[in-house]
Scaffold this motif. Sequence first.
Motif: not given
Length: 368
Positions: A176-186, A342-351
């Motif tokens: 959850y700590v890592d998720m909070a950081l990545q969410y804020t950065r994203l 959201a991350i994959l979309k910014k990377l140009g990948h599909q999900f």
Amino acid sequence: MKDFKVYIKERIRWLAVILFLALVMTATMLLNGISIQEIGYGLLLCIFVTVVAVVTGYSRHCESLHLLKEVRKNIDGISNHIKEPEYLYEEYYQDCIRALVQEKDKIQNEMRNHQQDITAYYSMWVHQIKTPIAAMKLLLDEEMNLYLETDEIGENDMCVINSREKQNELFRIEQYVDMALQYTRLEAQTNDFVLQNIALDEVIRLSIYKYAKQFIHKQLQLTYNPQQITAVTDKKWLGFVMDQLLSNAVKYTKQGGVTIRVCRTNPLQKANLENGIEQEKEVKHWYEKETPENESIRIIVEDTGIGIRAEDLPRVCEKGYTGYNGHADKYSTGIGLYLCQAILKKLGHQFQITSEQGKGTKAEIIIS
């Protein structure tokens, strides 16, 4: 034609005044004995001047409308594109618009600075909180080793079970700590994506190692055959997506296991694969409308868990949406798959997510 009608309608009063004055002047000249020909010549001249004025005004009206539409698309460039005011009210309007643009820029700068402060604070908080988490990990590992070294205590002893539960809960805190950081950065205006050619096996192995204890604790089987496949992506962010997919797979799988596959597919293979999925009557949902035309690389994470209901599947990547499984699991946040998409979309990948309730879920990352 619509603009012309609107233009005439806005100026109907002035045209009515001109028509009234023309009638008054015609009546006056008739009463004064002026010939009809001279009056007609004067009326034609007035009509000609009026038409020229209307056409000229309409031309400027169309030009102003076109300019306003362009300015509306890019409001920031208003001071460079807007025409010089011809009337006093236009000057006032332009002053008001410039004031609004300045206020908007001020608010945007304040929000950007505030977002940067939040990101910096969370980054600092995460790094600080990781120190006590690491210390607690060491203490729990020492406690576990102490229990296991004692002859009187076995694997099924309550002390060992409680210690393992503490380790699992601490691992979830770290997640959850890592998720909070990545969410804020994203959510920040800037990001630290670094695209390079990386070995996918290395990213997958790191995620597997991270969740190895969770697989052992739940007695789940993990199947993965390493492939020497590379792709252009961001190692850190793709690793975070893999962590989330493995986390969900472990969380919602009670028995059976998780299979990870990496493969290359061309358009024909992709069509055959989709036809096979359709024959099996699985529920599928694409999170990108366009599909890659050339050969693509797929990372597939498939589990034998509880699956996702058909009505929940189109919404599982919405922010905060937990669905039926989320209501059954009180720890679900509805953020993990949203971040993945959201991350994959910014990377140009599909999900892509394929699932059948009660039989499992298959998540696919498509790198084209």
